[in-house]
Design an enzyme around this catalytic site. Structure first.
Site, PDB file in Angstrom:
ATOM      1  N   ASN A  47       0.841  -1.202   0.000  1.00 34.48           N
ATOM      2  CA  ASN A  47       0.000   0.000   0.000  1.00 34.48           C
ATOM      3  C   ASN A  47       0.876   1.253   0.000  1.00 34.48           C
ATOM      4  O   ASN A  47       1.959   1.277   0.584  1.00 34.48           O
ATOM      5  CB  ASN A  47      -1.000   0.005   1.167  1.00 34.48           C
ATOM      6  CG  ASN A  47      -0.368  -0.151   2.530  1.00 34.48           C
ATOM      7  OD1 ASN A  47       0.689  -0.743   2.684  1.00 34.48           O
ATOM      8  ND2 ASN A  47      -1.025   0.397   3.544  1.00 34.48           N
ATOM      9  N   VAL A  48       0.394   2.267  -0.693  1.00 35.87           N
ATOM     10  CA  VAL A  48       1.150   3.513  -0.866  1.00 35.87           C
ATOM     11  C   VAL A  48       0.221   4.670  -0.507  1.00 35.87           C
ATOM     12  O   VAL A  48      -0.653   5.049  -1.300  1.00 35.87           O
ATOM     13  CB  VAL A  48       1.650   3.653  -2.322  1.00 35.87           C
ATOM     14  CG1 VAL A  48       2.472   4.933  -2.483  1.00 35.87           C
ATOM     15  CG2 VAL A  48       2.487   2.442  -2.736  1.00 35.87           C
ATOM     16  N   GLU A  49       0.373   5.191   0.706  1.00 32.78           N
ATOM     17  CA  GLU A  49      -0.498   6.281   1.154  1.00 32.78           C
ATOM     18  C   GLU A  49       0.057   7.623   0.688  1.00 32.78           C
ATOM     19  O   GLU A  49       1.171   7.713   0.159  1.00 32.78           O
ATOM     20  CB  GLU A  49      -0.643   6.210   2.676  1.00 32.78           C
ATOM     21  CG  GLU A  49      -1.320   4.906   3.102  1.00 32.78           C
ATOM     22  CD  GLU A  49      -1.533   4.753   4.599  1.00 32.78           C
ATOM     23  OE1 GLU A  49      -1.003   5.589   5.375  1.00 32.78           O
ATOM     24  OE2 GLU A  49      -2.221   3.803   4.992  1.00 32.78           O
ATOM     25  N   CYS A  58      -4.147   0.836  -2.290  1.00 32.08           N
ATOM     26  CA  CYS A  58      -3.951  -0.406  -1.551  1.00 32.08           C
ATOM     27  C   CYS A  58      -2.817  -1.243  -2.148  1.00 32.08           C
ATOM     28  O   CYS A  58      -2.352  -1.002  -3.274  1.00 32.08           O
ATOM     29  CB  CYS A  58      -5.236  -1.230  -1.573  1.00 32.08           C
ATOM     30  SG  CYS A  58      -6.564  -0.589  -0.533  1.00 32.08           S
ATOM     31  N   GLU A  60      -3.091  -4.356  -3.127  1.00 36.83           N
ATOM     32  CA  GLU A  60      -3.560  -5.247  -4.205  1.00 36.83           C
ATOM     33  C   GLU A  60      -3.370  -4.631  -5.579  1.00 36.83           C
ATOM     34  O   GLU A  60      -2.856  -5.302  -6.490  1.00 36.83           O
ATOM     35  CB  GLU A  60      -5.033  -5.636  -3.960  1.00 36.83           C
ATOM     36  CG  GLU A  60      -5.253  -6.570  -2.770  1.00 36.83           C
ATOM     37  CD  GLU A  60      -5.390  -5.864  -1.424  1.00 36.83           C
ATOM     38  OE1 GLU A  60      -5.013  -4.665  -1.323  1.00 36.83           O
ATOM     39  OE2 GLU A  60      -5.876  -6.506  -0.484  1.00 36.83           O
ATOM     40  N   CYS A  91     -10.175  -5.096   0.817  1.00 39.65           N
ATOM     41  CA  CYS A  91     -11.324  -4.187   0.850  1.00 39.65           C
ATOM     42  C   CYS A  91     -12.218  -4.451  -0.367  1.00 39.65           C
ATOM     43  O   CYS A  91     -11.825  -5.141  -1.316  1.00 39.65           O
ATOM     44  CB  CYS A  91     -10.856  -2.734   0.895  1.00 39.65           C
ATOM     45  SG  CYS A  91     -10.311  -2.080  -0.693  1.00 39.65           S
ATOM     46  N   CYS A  94     -10.777  -3.574  -3.789  1.00 37.51           N
ATOM     47  CA  CYS A  94      -9.712  -4.491  -4.217  1.00 37.51           C
ATOM     48  C   CYS A  94     -10.282  -5.826  -4.675  1.00 37.51           C
ATOM     49  O   CYS A  94      -9.744  -6.457  -5.589  1.00 37.51           O
ATOM     50  CB  CYS A  94      -8.714  -4.696  -3.093  1.00 37.51           C
ATOM     51  SG  CYS A  94      -7.682  -3.233  -2.858  1.00 37.51           S
TER      52      CYS A  94
HETATM   53  N1  THU Z   1      -5.206  -1.639   2.699  1.00 38.09           N
HETATM   54  C1  THU Z   1      -4.650  -2.403   1.709  1.00 38.09           C
HETATM   55  O1  THU Z   1      -3.578  -2.085   1.176  1.00 38.09           O
HETATM   56  N2  THU Z   1      -5.309  -3.510   1.326  1.00 38.09           N
HETATM   57  C2  THU Z   1      -6.446  -3.957   1.894  1.00 38.09           C
HETATM   58  O2  THU Z   1      -6.996  -4.947   1.435  1.00 38.09           O
HETATM   59  C3  THU Z   1      -7.006  -3.282   3.072  1.00 38.09           C
HETATM   60  C4  THU Z   1      -6.449  -1.924   3.336  1.00 38.09           C
HETATM   61  C5  THU Z   1      -4.492  -0.412   3.100  1.00 38.09           C
HETATM   62  C6  THU Z   1      -5.103   0.884   2.653  1.00 38.09           C
HETATM   63  C7  THU Z   1      -4.522   1.846   3.656  1.00 38.09           C
HETATM   64  O3  THU Z   1      -3.237   2.270   3.206  1.00 38.09           O
HETATM   65  C8  THU Z   1      -4.327   1.011   4.923  1.00 38.09           C
HETATM   66  O4  THU Z   1      -4.413  -0.346   4.511  1.00 38.09           O
HETATM   67  C9  THU Z   1      -5.354   1.274   5.993  1.00 38.09           C
HETATM   68  O5  THU Z   1      -6.627   1.193   5.481  1.00 38.09           O
END
Ligand code: THU
Length: 138
Positions: A47-49, A58, A60, A91, A94
């Protein structure tokens, strides 16, 4: 493709390695994904915020992009790792992204964390009655 213990161990190690690349300074919730494609290759993503929160993404789609750019066509296994202790599940968005590159009752989604593998489902179980590419063949 047979999901041997050796393959599961490799996927778990790669998913946890992917987690190390996670950029999650805001949620602190680091996620890694290891995707097995139809050629038996493993692609990873994290994941890359973003400081502008809605612009993050996310793990995925990161892994799917790696698979697509390597010429992969179909995801066979997605091993997703989070920090625990709660079992991570992809989620909703995804699940739909994975749907595009899989056969829903064939794609195995496995949840894990640094303690190991926790649970597994098919995509069809997580996203029943899904909308997919064939709906557009009208
Ligand atoms: N996140 C994912 O990368 N994949 C998921 O299936 C669930 C959530 C990430 C998104 C965000 O960066 C962090 O988890 C918190 O929600």
């Amino acid at each position: 493709m047979e999901l041997t213990q050796e393959l599961l161990d490799r996927l778990l190690a790669e998913s946890l390695r992917a987690r190390e690349f996670s950029h999650a300074p805001y949620s602190k919730y680091r996620v890694g994904v290891a995707l097995l494609d139809e050629q038996g290759r493993i692609h990873i993503g994290a994941n890359v915020e973003n400081a502008s929160f809605p612009q993050g993404w996310c793990a995925e789609p990161s892994a799917l992009t790696a698979m697509i750019m390597a010429g992969g066509k179909q995801a066979k296994v997605a091993l997703v790792t989070g920090p625990g202790p709660d079992i991570i599940t992809p989620c909703g968005g995804c699940r739909q992204k994975l749907r595009e590159f899989s056969v829903p009752d064939e794609l195995v989604i496995i949840a894990g964390d640094p303690g190991g593998i926790r649970q597994r489902w098919t995509l069809a179980e997580l996203l029943p009655h899904s909308f997919g590419p064939s709906h557009l063949n009208f």
